[in-house]
Motif scaffolding. Sequence first.
Motif, PDB file in Angstrom:
ATOM      1  N   SER A 336      43.224  24.276  50.459  1.00  0.00           N
ATOM      2  CA  SER A 336      42.261  24.468  49.373  1.00  0.00           C
ATOM      3  C   SER A 336      41.222  25.514  49.736  1.00  0.00           C
ATOM      4  CB  SER A 336      41.570  23.143  49.022  1.00  0.00           C
ATOM      5  OG  SER A 336      42.452  22.274  48.342  1.00  0.00           O
ATOM      6  N   ARG A 337      40.768  25.492  50.996  1.00  0.00           N
ATOM      7  CA  ARG A 337      39.763  26.470  51.413  1.00  0.00           C
ATOM      8  C   ARG A 337      40.328  27.886  51.424  1.00  0.00           C
ATOM      9  NH1 ARG A 337      37.600  23.401  56.653  1.00  0.00           N
ATOM     10  NH2 ARG A 337      39.475  22.158  56.214  1.00  0.00           N
ATOM     11  N   VAL A 338      41.581  28.043  51.839  1.00  0.00           N
ATOM     12  CA  VAL A 338      42.191  29.366  51.837  1.00  0.00           C
ATOM     13  C   VAL A 338      42.333  29.876  50.404  1.00  0.00           C
ATOM     14  CG1 VAL A 338      44.320  30.631  52.301  1.00  0.00           C
ATOM     15  CG2 VAL A 338      43.362  29.124  54.043  1.00  0.00           C
ATOM     16  N   PHE A 339      42.805  29.023  49.501  1.00  0.00           N
ATOM     17  CA  PHE A 339      42.928  29.446  48.107  1.00  0.00           C
ATOM     18  C   PHE A 339      41.566  29.715  47.484  1.00  0.00           C
ATOM     19  CE2 PHE A 339      47.273  27.510  48.104  1.00  0.00           C
ATOM     20  CZ  PHE A 339      47.948  28.645  47.682  1.00  0.00           C
ATOM     21  N   GLY A 340      40.577  28.884  47.800  1.00  0.00           N
ATOM     22  CA  GLY A 340      39.241  29.113  47.260  1.00  0.00           C
ATOM     23  C   GLY A 340      38.657  30.435  47.716  1.00  0.00           C
ATOM     24  N   ASN A 341      38.789  30.719  49.013  1.00  0.00           N
ATOM     25  CA  ASN A 341      38.292  31.994  49.543  1.00  0.00           C
ATOM     26  C   ASN A 341      39.045  33.176  48.956  1.00  0.00           C
ATOM     27  OD1 ASN A 341      36.134  31.761  51.688  1.00  0.00           O
ATOM     28  ND2 ASN A 341      37.567  30.218  52.439  1.00  0.00           N
ATOM     29  N   LEU A 342      40.380  33.069  48.901  1.00  0.00           N
ATOM     30  CA  LEU A 342      41.184  34.188  48.428  1.00  0.00           C
ATOM     31  C   LEU A 342      40.852  34.539  46.982  1.00  0.00           C
ATOM     32  CD1 LEU A 342      43.509  36.197  48.822  1.00  0.00           C
ATOM     33  CD2 LEU A 342      45.044  34.420  47.965  1.00  0.00           C
ATOM     34  N   TYR A 343      40.900  33.551  46.101  1.00  0.00           N
ATOM     35  CA  TYR A 343      40.682  33.868  44.688  1.00  0.00           C
ATOM     36  C   TYR A 343      39.208  34.106  44.373  1.00  0.00           C
ATOM     37  CZ  TYR A 343      45.570  33.324  43.724  1.00  0.00           C
ATOM     38  OH  TYR A 343      46.923  33.516  43.712  1.00  0.00           O
ATOM     39  N   GLY A 344      38.319  33.601  45.210  1.00  0.00           N
ATOM     40  CA  GLY A 344      36.923  34.002  45.080  1.00  0.00           C
ATOM     41  C   GLY A 344      36.761  35.472  45.395  1.00  0.00           C
ATOM     42  N   ALA A 345      37.427  35.930  46.470  1.00  0.00           N
ATOM     43  CA  ALA A 345      37.373  37.350  46.827  1.00  0.00           C
ATOM     44  C   ALA A 345      38.009  38.216  45.747  1.00  0.00           C
ATOM     45  CB  ALA A 345      38.079  37.575  48.161  1.00  0.00           C
ATOM     46  N   ILE A 346      39.068  37.716  45.115  1.00  0.00           N
ATOM     47  CA  ILE A 346      39.716  38.482  44.047  1.00  0.00           C
ATOM     48  C   ILE A 346      38.780  38.642  42.856  1.00  0.00           C
ATOM     49  CG2 ILE A 346      41.640  38.479  42.411  1.00  0.00           C
ATOM     50  CD1 ILE A 346      42.224  39.142  45.442  1.00  0.00           C
ATOM     51  N   GLY A 347      38.000  37.611  42.557  1.00  0.00           N
ATOM     52  CA  GLY A 347      37.008  37.736  41.490  1.00  0.00           C
ATOM     53  C   GLY A 347      35.968  38.802  41.810  1.00  0.00           C
ATOM     54  N   LEU A 348      35.535  38.851  43.072  1.00  0.00           N
ATOM     55  CA  LEU A 348      34.587  39.887  43.481  1.00  0.00           C
ATOM     56  C   LEU A 348      35.234  41.272  43.384  1.00  0.00           C
ATOM     57  CD1 LEU A 348      32.998  38.193  46.642  1.00  0.00           C
ATOM     58  CD2 LEU A 348      32.042  38.351  44.337  1.00  0.00           C
ATOM     59  N   ALA A 349      36.510  41.369  43.775  1.00  0.00           N
ATOM     60  CA  ALA A 349      37.208  42.654  43.696  1.00  0.00           C
ATOM     61  C   ALA A 349      37.308  43.137  42.260  1.00  0.00           C
ATOM     62  CB  ALA A 349      38.605  42.529  44.305  1.00  0.00           C
ATOM     63  N   ALA A 350      37.550  42.210  41.335  1.00  0.00           N
ATOM     64  CA  ALA A 350      37.615  42.583  39.920  1.00  0.00           C
ATOM     65  C   ALA A 350      36.269  43.121  39.442  1.00  0.00           C
ATOM     66  CB  ALA A 350      38.036  41.380  39.079  1.00  0.00           C
ATOM     67  N   GLY A 351      35.169  42.468  39.864  1.00  0.00           N
ATOM     68  CA  GLY A 351      33.849  42.961  39.484  1.00  0.00           C
ATOM     69  C   GLY A 351      33.574  44.350  40.032  1.00  0.00           C
ATOM     70  N   ILE A 352      33.960  44.579  41.289  1.00  0.00           N
ATOM     71  CA  ILE A 352      33.805  45.916  41.889  1.00  0.00           C
ATOM     72  C   ILE A 352      34.610  46.939  41.107  1.00  0.00           C
ATOM     73  CG2 ILE A 352      34.347  47.298  43.936  1.00  0.00           C
ATOM     74  CD1 ILE A 352      33.742  44.766  45.602  1.00  0.00           C
ATOM     75  N   SER A 353      35.821  46.566  40.721  1.00  0.00           N
ATOM     76  CA  SER A 353      36.676  47.488  39.974  1.00  0.00           C
ATOM     77  C   SER A 353      36.078  47.840  38.623  1.00  0.00           C
ATOM     78  CB  SER A 353      38.071  46.871  39.789  1.00  0.00           C
ATOM     79  OG  SER A 353      38.961  47.796  39.200  1.00  0.00           O
ATOM     80  N   TYR A 354      35.500  46.846  37.939  1.00  0.00           N
ATOM     81  CA  TYR A 354      34.882  47.107  36.634  1.00  0.00           C
ATOM     82  C   TYR A 354      33.746  48.122  36.771  1.00  0.00           C
ATOM     83  CZ  TYR A 354      37.295  42.869  35.005  1.00  0.00           C
ATOM     84  OH  TYR A 354      38.232  41.923  34.689  1.00  0.00           O
ATOM     85  N   VAL A 355      32.905  47.921  37.804  1.00  0.00           N
ATOM     86  CA  VAL A 355      31.736  48.788  37.970  1.00  0.00           C
ATOM     87  C   VAL A 355      32.149  50.190  38.423  1.00  0.00           C
ATOM     88  CG1 VAL A 355      29.605  49.127  39.258  1.00  0.00           C
ATOM     89  CG2 VAL A 355      30.204  46.845  38.432  1.00  0.00           C
ATOM     90  N   CYS A 356      32.892  50.277  39.530  1.00  0.00           N
ATOM     91  CA  CYS A 356      33.268  51.589  40.068  1.00  0.00           C
ATOM     92  C   CYS A 356      34.225  52.321  39.134  1.00  0.00           C
ATOM     93  CB  CYS A 356      33.901  51.421  41.450  1.00  0.00           C
ATOM     94  SG  CYS A 356      32.778  50.753  42.699  1.00  0.00           S
ATOM     95  N   GLY A 357      35.170  51.584  38.563  1.00  0.00           N
ATOM     96  CA  GLY A 357      36.090  52.205  37.617  1.00  0.00           C
ATOM     97  C   GLY A 357      35.380  52.686  36.373  1.00  0.00           C
TER      98      GLY A 357
END
Length: 402
Positions: A336-357
């Motif tokens: 659960s912790r690995v999945f929580g960390n992974l998909y939490g990081a993916i949410g942050l990556a999406a936010g970075i992509s929205y801003v920089c893109g």
Amino acid sequence: MWGVLRGSGAFRALWGARAVSFLGDSLGLVALLLYVQASTGAAIAVALLLLAGDFVPGLFGAFAGVVGDRFDLKRVMVACDLVQGVLTVAMALILPPLAVLLVMVAVRSVTAQVFQAASRSAMPALVRDDQLEAANSALGAGTNGLEAVGPIIAAGLFLVTDVRGILLIDAATFFLSAGLLTRLPKISPPEPTKNSVFKDARDGLGYILTTAPIRVIGLGFFAIVAFNGVDDVAMVFLAKDELHGSDSASATLYAGVGIGLIIGFAILARYAGRLKMPVLIVLGFAVSSVGNLVTGLAWAIWAALALQVIRGLGIAGIDVGVNTHLQRVVPPQLRSRVFGNLYGAIGLAAGISYVCGGLLLQHTDARTTFVVAGAGGLIATVATALGVRRSGDEERERPVRR
């Protein structure tokens, strides 16, 4: 796909719960977007709503999985659905001002993050190891399929009800999902911990950072989303400015990835078991990135639509590959912790992509944005493939550790 649904009543319950909940989420998102636009008239307000739902949960990814690794997964999922249902009822009845609404959406989204980590961690307890690929494909097809038709259903519902009515329907799907989940068996943590929440969160993050095969895939996934997530922002500009399409044509392009996802999950349910999951992950990275790169070179709406369907096939490969691989190789007490960390990081990556893109789109054009996104994704794919090869991860996959 249908074989695993017929063969496991517990998995059928989880599949039904996730499908109906995703449908409700898509209805509710349309209603909230229209409410915020009508009540504020500000584009920034709509952007803040999306960030509250997608970006904020990523900030709590390290803690989201702690809950699933400390308590019975069935109870965690039922409780999360009930909390989300109550919050959605409150939104419907109050229709709060923007600041309060953003807080409520953020809390609901963090709760959904806890649910996501717990549900993915629970899969090995519901199906056999040789069924994991088919089960993850079936879950992806059910959730993405209903999520794709949600806006169409919402359009029809607005003919007979309003924002409040649709939010109440959304709330009802959470309560129905909770009822379905009561059919699951008890799934207790294999090694109950007495550590503090912060210690458990730190241990989960530390496992990812110190375990090379998991770290390589996690960093690669983050980079792929950080580059390619901008397609949601750039698509309408490509359709309207470069391809001179109508509003209807622009909307159609957004359906391309959804179509590709459904086709991809159907194919992978049958054939994914023939591949090692790290190989499928890298293939998914490559296909999704090429889809964006070539979309930037599209000469017509129909060509861009076809290329986005191909991108959807790649995303389906990523989804099935990542989830199945982690379910097999991560120790049960850390899943659960690995999945929580992974998909939490993916949410942050999406936010970075929205801003920089968005900044890239503002200073260039949609074609350039798609090409840069796809090219960056391919570079990340090559780096991930080299990392997987060096770590020997493609040779280490083994039957799931229950």
